[in-house]
Design a protein around this motif. Structure first.
Motif, PDB file in Angstrom:
ATOM      1  N   VAL A  32       0.934  -1.149   0.085  1.00  0.00           N
ATOM      2  CA  VAL A  32       0.153   0.280   0.024  1.00  0.00           C
ATOM      3  C   VAL A  32       0.725   1.093  -0.002  1.00  0.00           C
ATOM      4  CG1 VAL A  32      -1.763   1.253   0.873  1.00  0.00           C
ATOM      5  CG2 VAL A  32      -1.508  -1.572   1.153  1.00  0.00           C
ATOM      6  N   VAL A  33       0.504   1.979  -0.774  1.00  0.00           N
ATOM      7  CA  VAL A  33       1.523   3.232  -0.959  1.00  0.00           C
ATOM      8  C   VAL A  33       0.558   4.186  -1.058  1.00  0.00           C
ATOM      9  CG1 VAL A  33       2.665   4.440  -2.474  1.00  0.00           C
ATOM     10  CG2 VAL A  33       3.069   1.920  -2.432  1.00  0.00           C
ATOM     11  N   PRO A  34       0.585   4.958   0.129  1.00  0.00           N
ATOM     12  CA  PRO A  34      -0.123   6.490   0.437  1.00  0.00           C
ATOM     13  C   PRO A  34       0.821   7.240  -1.054  1.00  0.00           C
ATOM     14  CG  PRO A  34       1.502   6.504   1.964  1.00  0.00           C
ATOM     15  CD  PRO A  34       1.730   5.424   1.042  1.00  0.00           C
ATOM     16  N   VAL A  35      -0.370   8.163  -1.447  1.00  0.00           N
ATOM     17  CA  VAL A  35      -0.004   8.613  -2.208  1.00  0.00           C
ATOM     18  C   VAL A  35      -0.993  10.194  -1.954  1.00  0.00           C
ATOM     19  CG1 VAL A  35      -0.439   9.748  -4.678  1.00  0.00           C
ATOM     20  CG2 VAL A  35       0.046   8.012  -4.025  1.00  0.00           C
ATOM     21  N   CYS A  36      -0.517  12.047  -1.841  1.00  0.00           N
ATOM     22  CA  CYS A  36      -1.057  12.839  -1.799  1.00  0.00           C
ATOM     23  C   CYS A  36      -1.622  13.532  -3.180  1.00  0.00           C
ATOM     24  CB  CYS A  36      -0.030  13.663  -0.671  1.00  0.00           C
ATOM     25  SG  CYS A  36      -1.580  15.073  -1.074  1.00  0.00           S
TER      26      CYS A  36
ATOM     27  N   LEU B 276       2.769  14.193 -14.053  1.00  0.00           N
ATOM     28  CA  LEU B 276       2.528  14.321 -12.429  1.00  0.00           C
ATOM     29  C   LEU B 276       1.146  14.281 -12.124  1.00  0.00           C
ATOM     30  CD1 LEU B 276       6.512  15.753 -11.722  1.00  0.00           C
ATOM     31  CD2 LEU B 276       5.814  12.873 -12.611  1.00  0.00           C
ATOM     32  N   ILE B 277       0.625  13.151 -10.873  1.00  0.00           N
ATOM     33  CA  ILE B 277      -0.789  13.097 -11.042  1.00  0.00           C
ATOM     34  C   ILE B 277      -0.641  13.611  -9.344  1.00  0.00           C
ATOM     35  CG2 ILE B 277      -1.299  12.174 -12.735  1.00  0.00           C
ATOM     36  CD1 ILE B 277      -2.515   9.977 -11.351  1.00  0.00           C
ATOM     37  N   GLY B 278       0.944  13.105  -8.549  1.00  0.00           N
ATOM     38  CA  GLY B 278       1.033  13.241  -6.966  1.00  0.00           C
ATOM     39  C   GLY B 278       2.001  13.200  -6.501  1.00  0.00           C
ATOM     40  N   GLN B 279       2.418  13.131  -5.526  1.00  0.00           N
ATOM     41  CA  GLN B 279       3.491  12.692  -4.803  1.00  0.00           C
ATOM     42  C   GLN B 279       3.371  11.543  -3.652  1.00  0.00           C
ATOM     43  OE1 GLN B 279       5.699  16.114  -4.509  1.00  0.00           O
ATOM     44  NE2 GLN B 279       6.784  14.851  -2.745  1.00  0.00           N
ATOM     45  N   THR B 280       4.293  10.418  -3.195  1.00  0.00           N
ATOM     46  CA  THR B 280       3.962   9.584  -1.595  1.00  0.00           C
ATOM     47  C   THR B 280       5.705   9.970  -0.722  1.00  0.00           C
ATOM     48  OG1 THR B 280       4.087   7.929  -0.555  1.00  0.00           O
ATOM     49  CG2 THR B 280       5.609   8.136  -3.211  1.00  0.00           C
ATOM     50  N   PRO B 281       5.368  10.051   0.231  1.00  0.00           N
ATOM     51  CA  PRO B 281       6.303  10.470   1.306  1.00  0.00           C
ATOM     52  C   PRO B 281       7.035   9.914   1.843  1.00  0.00           C
ATOM     53  CG  PRO B 281       4.064  10.071   2.156  1.00  0.00           C
ATOM     54  CD  PRO B 281       3.497  10.050   1.102  1.00  0.00           C
TER      55      PRO B 281
ATOM     56  N   GLU C 195      -2.409  17.416   4.089  1.00  0.00           N
ATOM     57  CA  GLU C 195      -1.980  17.445   6.018  1.00  0.00           C
ATOM     58  C   GLU C 195      -0.624  16.369   6.204  1.00  0.00           C
ATOM     59  OE1 GLU C 195      -3.874  18.253  10.273  1.00  0.00           O
ATOM     60  OE2 GLU C 195      -5.387  17.794   8.671  1.00  0.00           O
ATOM     61  N   GLN C 196      -1.598  14.904   5.827  1.00  0.00           N
ATOM     62  CA  GLN C 196      -1.004  13.744   6.327  1.00  0.00           C
ATOM     63  C   GLN C 196       0.046  13.171   5.612  1.00  0.00           C
ATOM     64  OE1 GLN C 196      -4.285  11.601   4.811  1.00  0.00           O
ATOM     65  NE2 GLN C 196      -5.420  10.455   6.925  1.00  0.00           N
ATOM     66  N   PHE C 197       0.175  14.181   4.107  1.00  0.00           N
ATOM     67  CA  PHE C 197       1.808  13.778   3.428  1.00  0.00           C
ATOM     68  C   PHE C 197       2.454  15.148   4.513  1.00  0.00           C
ATOM     69  CE2 PHE C 197       5.046  15.741   0.710  1.00  0.00           C
ATOM     70  CZ  PHE C 197       5.072  14.218  -0.244  1.00  0.00           C
ATOM     71  N   HIS C 198       2.216  15.883   4.796  1.00  0.00           N
ATOM     72  CA  HIS C 198       3.032  16.179   5.894  1.00  0.00           C
ATOM     73  C   HIS C 198       3.746  16.012   6.879  1.00  0.00           C
ATOM     74  CE1 HIS C 198       3.716  19.941   2.882  1.00  0.00           C
ATOM     75  NE2 HIS C 198       2.658  20.114   2.657  1.00  0.00           N
ATOM     76  N   GLN C 199       2.916  15.573   7.349  1.00  0.00           N
ATOM     77  CA  GLN C 199       3.111  14.702   8.947  1.00  0.00           C
ATOM     78  C   GLN C 199       3.791  13.358   8.248  1.00  0.00           C
ATOM     79  OE1 GLN C 199      -1.074  13.852  10.419  1.00  0.00           O
ATOM     80  NE2 GLN C 199      -1.151  15.922  11.063  1.00  0.00           N
ATOM     81  N   PHE C 200       3.577  12.969   7.568  1.00  0.00           N
ATOM     82  CA  PHE C 200       4.456  11.473   7.350  1.00  0.00           C
ATOM     83  C   PHE C 200       6.186  11.629   7.858  1.00  0.00           C
ATOM     84  CE2 PHE C 200       6.103   8.114   5.505  1.00  0.00           C
ATOM     85  CZ  PHE C 200       5.665   7.047   5.929  1.00  0.00           C
ATOM     86  N   ASN C 201       5.991  13.056   6.377  1.00  0.00           N
ATOM     87  CA  ASN C 201       7.649  13.482   6.566  1.00  0.00           C
ATOM     88  C   ASN C 201       7.948  13.914   7.932  1.00  0.00           C
ATOM     89  OD1 ASN C 201       7.864  13.097   3.966  1.00  0.00           O
ATOM     90  ND2 ASN C 201       6.968  14.858   2.656  1.00  0.00           N
ATOM     91  N   ALA C 202       7.249  15.078   8.527  1.00  0.00           N
ATOM     92  CA  ALA C 202       7.808  15.621   9.598  1.00  0.00           C
ATOM     93  C   ALA C 202       8.056  14.312  10.880  1.00  0.00           C
ATOM     94  CB  ALA C 202       6.830  16.111  10.504  1.00  0.00           C
ATOM     95  N   ALA C 203       7.575  12.631   9.845  1.00  0.00           N
ATOM     96  CA  ALA C 203       7.738  11.719  11.278  1.00  0.00           C
ATOM     97  C   ALA C 203       9.038  11.176  11.574  1.00  0.00           C
ATOM     98  CB  ALA C 203       6.426  10.412  11.237  1.00  0.00           C
TER      99      ALA C 203
END
Length: 236
Positions: A101-105, A195-200, A228-236
């Motif tokens: 499973v790959v999260p994508v923003c 390019l349609i999105g980005q994964t953390p 928000e979830q994308f940035h939270q993932f990168n901040a973790a």
């Protein structure tokens, strides 16, 4: 599964390729992966590496070792004869694994081609995201960049042409579409996919024992997340 007759040819003087077709086909790729796993279980002495692709499998070999087995004859001809017999062997049953499973923003701040993609496909942003996340994609091969997985096939409605003018720089983690393929840029690099999105997620990590997140034969499921979830993932 009905087997396709393979074409075997030399790729230089230290590699040999088995090619089943010249198109993207899950059935043909299954034959590629069956042979790949067969040779992993039953290795040929002198073969040093194997490279599975959409519809072919390339074996890298040491010609000196192969020539000894060929009793001084042509390493290529000896390997070709052996491979012709082995590719006719029964398929190896491989256990299917759960998709990665790959999260994508899909926020437009991380998806520079998303708006244009909706114009090309005549889909809304919500429809395009829904179609992209609705399928489970097979990883057919790795190439272009370390860890870059070529996955297929996206829904026919959202298949997009490559960009006429590739970007000089695409951010690592960018998710793109090119034709019926979708993929993720593991590193910052030039590229021409839409390019349609980005994964953390980190797709390629040289510090790990297994640096590539994906392998040929894997299954991948994209899951939409918020900015928000994308940035939270990168901040973790």
């Amino acid at each position: 599964m009905k087997k396709t007759i393979a074409h075997i040819y030399a790729l230089g003087d230290q590699a040999i390729t088995i090619e089943w077709a010249s198109s993207i086909s899950e059935e043909v790729n299954n034959q590629v992966m069956h042979s790949f796993h067969f040779f992993q279980i039953h290795p040929i002495e002198g073969v040093t590496d194997m490279i599975p692709a959409y519809s072919s499998l390339t074996l890298i070999y040491n010609p000196t070792i192969i020539r000894k087995q060929a009793m001084g004859g042509s390493p290529f001809e000896w390997l070709k004869k052996k491979l012709t017999a082995l590719t006719a062997a029964p398929s190896i049953n491989t256990q299917e694994t759960a998709p990665i499973v790959v999260p994508v923003c899909y926020d437009t701040s991380l998806a520079p081609d998303l708006v244009e993609a909706t114009q090309i496909t005549r889909c809304s942003i919500e429809e395009l995201i829904a179609l992209h996340t609705s399928k489970i994609y097979k990883v057919y091969m790795l190439g272009f960049l370390p860890g870059f997985a070529y996955m297929a096939s996206v829904h026919q409605q959202i298949q997009l042409p490559r960009k006429a003018n590739p970007r000089k720089s695409v951010a690592a983690g960018s998710v793109g579409i090119a034709g019926e393929q979708t993929g993720i840029y593991p590193l910052e690099a030039p590229g021409g996919w839409q390019l349609i999105g980005q994964t953390p997620l980190k797709i390629f990590d040289i510090t790990k024992e297994e640096p590539c997140l994906f392998k040929p034969g894997n299954w991948v499921k994209f899951e939409a997340i918020t900015l928000e979830q994308f940035h939270q993932f990168n901040a973790a």
